[in-house]
Enzyme design. Structure first.
Site, mmCIF file in Angstrom:
data_model
loop_
_atom_site.group_PDB
_atom_site.id
_atom_site.type_symbol
_atom_site.label_atom_id
_atom_site.label_comp_id
_atom_site.label_asym_id
_atom_site.label_seq_id
_atom_site.Cartn_x
_atom_site.Cartn_y
_atom_site.Cartn_z
ATOM 1 N N PHE A 145 97.454 91.374 -19.837
ATOM 2 C CA PHE A 145 98.430 91.699 -18.792
ATOM 3 C C PHE A 145 98.263 90.876 -17.517
ATOM 4 C CE2 PHE A 145 94.888 94.711 -18.372
ATOM 5 C CZ PHE A 145 94.520 94.504 -17.043
ATOM 6 N N THR A 178 96.989 106.062 -13.363
ATOM 7 C CA THR A 178 97.782 104.833 -13.395
ATOM 8 C C THR A 178 99.151 105.072 -14.021
ATOM 9 O OG1 THR A 178 95.745 103.549 -13.583
ATOM 10 C CG2 THR A 178 97.776 102.427 -14.172
ATOM 11 N N GLU A 190 87.281 93.968 -1.786
ATOM 12 C CA GLU A 190 88.741 93.901 -1.653
ATOM 13 C C GLU A 190 89.178 93.914 -0.186
ATOM 14 O OE1 GLU A 190 89.608 96.020 -5.955
ATOM 15 O OE2 GLU A 190 89.893 97.200 -4.139
ATOM 16 N N ASN A 243 103.276 100.932 -10.452
ATOM 17 C CA ASN A 243 102.645 102.210 -10.149
ATOM 18 C C ASN A 243 102.392 102.464 -8.663
ATOM 19 O OD1 ASN A 243 100.336 100.693 -9.645
ATOM 20 N ND2 ASN A 243 99.405 101.151 -11.614
ATOM 21 N N LYS A 269 102.092 98.579 -3.321
ATOM 22 C CA LYS A 269 102.517 97.486 -4.199
ATOM 23 C C LYS A 269 103.995 97.132 -3.996
ATOM 24 C CE LYS A 269 99.024 98.255 -7.738
ATOM 25 N NZ LYS A 269 98.805 98.515 -9.181
ATOM 26 N N ARG A 306 101.186 108.513 -7.030
ATOM 27 C CA ARG A 306 101.843 107.898 -8.196
ATOM 28 C C ARG A 306 102.830 108.852 -8.864
ATOM 29 N NH1 ARG A 306 96.510 104.680 -10.122
ATOM 30 N NH2 ARG A 306 96.946 102.724 -9.026
ATOM 31 N N HIS A 353 97.557 100.655 -5.154
ATOM 32 C CA HIS A 353 96.234 100.276 -5.667
ATOM 33 C C HIS A 353 95.199 101.029 -4.856
ATOM 34 C CE1 HIS A 353 92.785 97.705 -6.737
ATOM 35 N NE2 HIS A 353 92.479 97.775 -5.454
ATOM 36 N N TYR A 405 92.996 89.419 -8.586
ATOM 37 C CA TYR A 405 92.868 90.073 -9.893
ATOM 38 C C TYR A 405 92.077 89.236 -10.896
ATOM 39 C CZ TYR A 405 96.034 93.711 -8.356
ATOM 40 O OH TYR A 405 96.593 94.767 -7.682
#
Length: 138
Positions: free
Chosen positions: A58, A92, A127, A113, A10, A103, A116, A50
């Site tokens: 969120f 998470t 995905e 975090n 990320k 993480r 993914h 998403y």
């Protein structure tokens, strides 16, 4: 199909210079990188990826965050890939993640975090296809 999973390093982890460290841990844990791409998501593409979370409070912040800096998209291979990778990345919330997980080592917060990981074999395929149109030929 359970030997493939999808992952994304990320924006927070990329900007912090953690890509190499994360990739090292992934490979040291027996995953083969079958496809890898450095890219920057537009707000629209982040929204499409998403979309399952569109009604969640969120969603807008998530799309903004995911389009804020480059990401590294990955297709990974290993036996029982999804379940094994979920254990490797950890919870998470990095405060609740097990010691030694990606993480726990690299995440800053629940929102930032670091990584993914697909949550099912079906989503791993969906995905992966989102980022790699030639996935079936890998």
């Amino acid at each position: 199909m359970n030997n493939i999973t999808f992952s994304m390093i990320k924006p927070d982890a990329f900007v912090a210079g953690n890509t190499g460290g994360i990739l090292r841990i992934i490979e040291e844990n027996g995953f083969k990188i079958k496809a890898m791409k450095l890219t920057k998501l537009s707000r629209e593409l982040a929204g499409r990826f998403y979309e399952v979370h569109k009604t969640r409070p969120f969603y807008n912040d998530l799309c903004q965050y995911m389009s804020s800096a480059p990401i590294v998209a990955l297709v990974l291979e290993r036996e029982n890939a999804v379940e094994t990778f979920r254990k490797l990345i950890g919870a998470t919330d990095p405060a609740k993640a097990a010691e030694g997980t990606i993480r726990k080592i690299f995440a800053k917060s629940i929102e930032s975090n670091a990584i993914h990981g697909s949550d099912s074999d079906e989503n791993a395929h969906i995905e992966s296809q989102f980022f790699f149109s030639a996935f079936e030929r890998i």
